[in-house]
Scaffold this motif. Structure first.
Motif, PDB file in Angstrom:
ATOM      1  N   GLY A 235       9.247  -1.479  40.077  1.00  0.00           N
ATOM      2  CA  GLY A 235       9.948  -1.187  41.320  1.00  0.00           C
ATOM      3  C   GLY A 235       9.721   0.240  41.785  1.00  0.00           C
ATOM      4  O   GLY A 235       9.831   0.553  42.963  1.00  0.00           O
ATOM      5  N   GLN A 236       9.460   1.145  40.844  1.00  0.00           N
ATOM      6  CA  GLN A 236       9.151   2.561  41.060  1.00  0.00           C
ATOM      7  C   GLN A 236      10.327   3.353  41.596  1.00  0.00           C
ATOM      8  O   GLN A 236      10.712   4.366  41.026  1.00  0.00           O
ATOM      9  N   PHE A 241      22.547   0.445  38.966  1.00  0.00           N
ATOM     10  CA  PHE A 241      23.359  -0.775  38.976  1.00  0.00           C
ATOM     11  C   PHE A 241      22.786  -1.878  39.874  1.00  0.00           C
ATOM     12  O   PHE A 241      23.371  -2.941  39.993  1.00  0.00           O
ATOM     13  N   TYR A 242      21.643  -1.612  40.518  1.00  0.00           N
ATOM     14  CA  TYR A 242      21.022  -2.629  41.376  1.00  0.00           C
ATOM     15  C   TYR A 242      19.605  -2.931  40.897  1.00  0.00           C
ATOM     16  O   TYR A 242      19.187  -4.081  40.843  1.00  0.00           O
ATOM     17  N   GLY A 243      18.877  -1.897  40.544  1.00  0.00           N
ATOM     18  CA  GLY A 243      17.519  -2.083  40.072  1.00  0.00           C
ATOM     19  C   GLY A 243      16.486  -1.930  41.162  1.00  0.00           C
ATOM     20  O   GLY A 243      16.680  -1.196  42.137  1.00  0.00           O
ATOM     21  N   ALA A 244      15.384  -2.638  41.015  1.00  0.00           N
ATOM     22  CA  ALA A 244      14.248  -2.507  41.914  1.00  0.00           C
ATOM     23  C   ALA A 244      14.590  -2.996  43.314  1.00  0.00           C
ATOM     24  O   ALA A 244      15.278  -4.009  43.489  1.00  0.00           O
ATOM     25  N   LEU A 245      14.080  -2.289  44.299  1.00  0.00           N
ATOM     26  CA  LEU A 245      14.222  -2.729  45.690  1.00  0.00           C
ATOM     27  C   LEU A 245      13.159  -3.769  46.033  1.00  0.00           C
ATOM     28  O   LEU A 245      13.425  -4.709  46.774  1.00  0.00           O
ATOM     29  N   VAL A 246      11.958  -3.575  45.503  1.00  0.00           N
ATOM     30  CA  VAL A 246      10.841  -4.482  45.788  1.00  0.00           C
ATOM     31  C   VAL A 246      10.028  -4.667  44.513  1.00  0.00           C
ATOM     32  O   VAL A 246      10.095  -3.859  43.583  1.00  0.00           O
ATOM     33  N   ARG A 253      13.062  -9.905  41.613  1.00  0.00           N
ATOM     34  CA  ARG A 253      13.382  -8.577  41.097  1.00  0.00           C
ATOM     35  C   ARG A 253      13.813  -8.613  39.632  1.00  0.00           C
ATOM     36  O   ARG A 253      13.639  -7.631  38.914  1.00  0.00           O
ATOM     37  N   SER A 254      14.376  -9.713  39.171  1.00  0.00           N
ATOM     38  CA  SER A 254      14.850  -9.774  37.788  1.00  0.00           C
ATOM     39  C   SER A 254      13.712  -9.702  36.785  1.00  0.00           C
ATOM     40  O   SER A 254      13.930  -9.390  35.613  1.00  0.00           O
ATOM     41  N   ARG A 255      12.487  -9.964  37.214  1.00  0.00           N
ATOM     42  CA  ARG A 255      11.325  -9.938  36.315  1.00  0.00           C
ATOM     43  C   ARG A 255      10.401  -8.764  36.599  1.00  0.00           C
ATOM     44  O   ARG A 255       9.247  -8.769  36.176  1.00  0.00           O
ATOM     45  N   VAL A 256      10.903  -7.749  37.268  1.00  0.00           N
ATOM     46  CA  VAL A 256      10.043  -6.664  37.722  1.00  0.00           C
ATOM     47  C   VAL A 256       9.510  -5.816  36.573  1.00  0.00           C
ATOM     48  O   VAL A 256       8.475  -5.159  36.699  1.00  0.00           O
ATOM     49  N   LYS A 257      10.177  -5.818  35.422  1.00  0.00           N
ATOM     50  CA  LYS A 257       9.647  -5.125  34.246  1.00  0.00           C
ATOM     51  C   LYS A 257      10.285  -5.702  32.990  1.00  0.00           C
ATOM     52  O   LYS A 257      11.370  -6.293  33.037  1.00  0.00           O
ATOM     53  N   GLY A 258       9.574  -5.539  31.867  1.00  0.00           N
ATOM     54  CA  GLY A 258      10.083  -6.009  30.589  1.00  0.00           C
ATOM     55  C   GLY A 258       9.861  -7.490  30.377  1.00  0.00           C
ATOM     56  O   GLY A 258       9.161  -8.162  31.131  1.00  0.00           O
ATOM     57  N   PRO A 259      10.476  -8.039  29.309  1.00  0.00           N
ATOM     58  CA  PRO A 259      10.281  -9.447  28.972  1.00  0.00           C
ATOM     59  C   PRO A 259      11.187 -10.371  29.772  1.00  0.00           C
ATOM     60  O   PRO A 259      12.301 -10.007  30.146  1.00  0.00           O
ATOM     61  N   SER A 260      10.693 -11.568  30.012  1.00  0.00           N
ATOM     62  CA  SER A 260      11.497 -12.608  30.672  1.00  0.00           C
ATOM     63  C   SER A 260      10.882 -13.956  30.331  1.00  0.00           C
ATOM     64  O   SER A 260       9.787 -14.041  29.785  1.00  0.00           O
ATOM     65  N   ASN A 261      11.597 -15.011  30.652  1.00  0.00           N
ATOM     66  CA  ASN A 261      11.088 -16.366  30.477  1.00  0.00           C
ATOM     67  C   ASN A 261      10.446 -16.850  31.772  1.00  0.00           C
ATOM     68  O   ASN A 261      10.948 -16.572  32.857  1.00  0.00           O
ATOM     69  N   TRP A 262       9.341 -17.560  31.616  1.00  0.00           N
ATOM     70  CA  TRP A 262       8.725 -18.202  32.783  1.00  0.00           C
ATOM     71  C   TRP A 262       8.643 -19.689  32.485  1.00  0.00           C
ATOM     72  O   TRP A 262       7.822 -20.115  31.681  1.00  0.00           O
ATOM     73  N   ARG A 283       9.146   8.598  41.080  1.00  0.00           N
ATOM     74  CA  ARG A 283       9.852   7.511  40.424  1.00  0.00           C
ATOM     75  C   ARG A 283      11.329   7.871  40.379  1.00  0.00           C
ATOM     76  O   ARG A 283      11.679   9.035  40.177  1.00  0.00           O
ATOM     77  N   PHE A 284      12.165   6.861  40.548  1.00  0.00           N
ATOM     78  CA  PHE A 284      13.610   7.104  40.508  1.00  0.00           C
ATOM     79  C   PHE A 284      14.278   5.937  39.786  1.00  0.00           C
ATOM     80  O   PHE A 284      14.084   4.774  40.155  1.00  0.00           O
TER      81      PHE A 284
END
Length: 323
Positions: A235-236, A241-246, A253-262, A283-284
């Motif tokens: 997301g950069q 408390f919200y996370g990535a905008l895009v 957005r929930s999968r924008v970084k790190g591990p997740s299930n697909w 970066r922020f």
């Protein structure tokens, strides 16, 4: 109650000060606050030996980025079993030597790679609001010397997984790996690797630069255990408390970084990346990072573990300080 001119001026000055502080923090401090993310993912066949994989992506290297280069050069102290690079290594036509020298000892370890758009084409200034439109028109900068970078990687022993199936054994773990070229600029040709991978492999691994759902769905349908991707930069610019905008692609957005299930059987790991475009050097709430993945057999349990650590360049191989 009317606000006096003096109070309004103080308010404007305060807001300007906050904006300046935020700009300084995001462009000078956080952009260089390199982080190592530790994740444990249960994806191997039962009975397989755990495997340590260093996932790096989106270096966006410029020749004089000494701090980034020093930090990268110390990642070899982690002694990973396998290194996976998911592209966007370059941001300048003269950056190939800096990338190769920074990766240093990692190039002597088993490695796999695919490229991204910023291996083929240089960055260009863009209207940042375009990122909120997933299907905005792509524009390319000048060509970059990707052939030289590929030759350097291959000469040191890394395997190019672009539109090909690679089989290798690392640390007693048999891996069937396949990759596609960057879907972000529609260079992917999944049909070149389509089909179920070797059923005797302990790990069936997919690689792509941009985690586009059409590619992820194809890997999942063919029975891959794990796909590694980059591109999103996490997301950069994120909000607390919200996370990535895009995400700059079609994943949520929930999968924008790190591990997740697909889907029900495949896992995805998206790197937040190590660099930024030279035209958006900020970066922020989203530190630059590499990821050390500990892959374990499914029999060890399906719960994944994910945690980020701050690692100054001189201490990357030492005990991390938890954040």
């Amino acid at each position: 109650m009317p606000v006096s001119g003096e109070a309004a001026a103080r308010a404007v000055a305060g807001l300007a000060g906050l904006a300046s502080a935020g700009l300084f923090y995001s462009t000078v401090i956080e952009r260089n606050a390199f982080t190592l993310r530790h994740s444990t993912m249960a994806v191997l066949e039962p009975g397989a030996t755990p495997l340590r994989v260093l996932h790096i992506s989106d270096l966006h290297m410029m020749p004089r980025q000494r701090l980034k280069q020093a930090w990268l050069s110390e990642l070899d102290a982690l002694e990973p079993d396998l290194v996976v690079n998911t592209g966007d290594n370059l941001s300048h036509p003269a950056a190939v030597p800096a990338v190769v020298q920074s990766l240093g000892g990692l190039l002597s370890r088993p490695g796999l790679f695919v490229f991204g758009s910023n291996d083929y084409f240089g960055p260009k200034p863009k209207n940042p609001f375009k990122y909120f439109k997933k299907d905005h028109k792509r524009t390319h900068g000048d060509p970059l010397p990707w052939q030289d970078l590929r030759a350097a990687f291959v000469e040191r022993g890394w395997l190019d997984a672009t539109h090909t199936i690679r089989e290798l054994e690392v640390g007693g773990v048999r891996i069937a790996a396949a990759g596609v070229d960057d879907p972000h600029i529609e260079r992917d040709r999944y049909e070149t690797v389509a089909g179920r991978p070797n059923p005797l492999a302990h790990l069936r691994l997919g690689l792509t630069h941009s985690p586009e759902p059409r590619v992820l769905d194809s890997f999942a349908a063919d029975g891959y255990d794990l796909v590694l991707a980059g591109h999103t930069h996490g997301g950069q610019l994120c909000l607390p408390f919200y996370g990535a905008l895009v995400t700059n692609c079609h994943i949520d957005r929930s999968r924008v970084k790190g591990p997740s299930n697909w889907g029900s059987t495949m896992k995805l790991h998206v790197s937040a990346g190590i660099g930024t475009s030279p035209y958006a050097p900020a970066r922020f709430c989203c530190r630059p990072e590499a990821s050390l993945l500990t892959l374990t057999p499914v029999s060890h349990g399906d719960a994944d573990f994910d945690e980020a650590y701050s690692l100054p360049p001189a201490t990357v191989g030492k005990e991390p300080v938890k954040r």
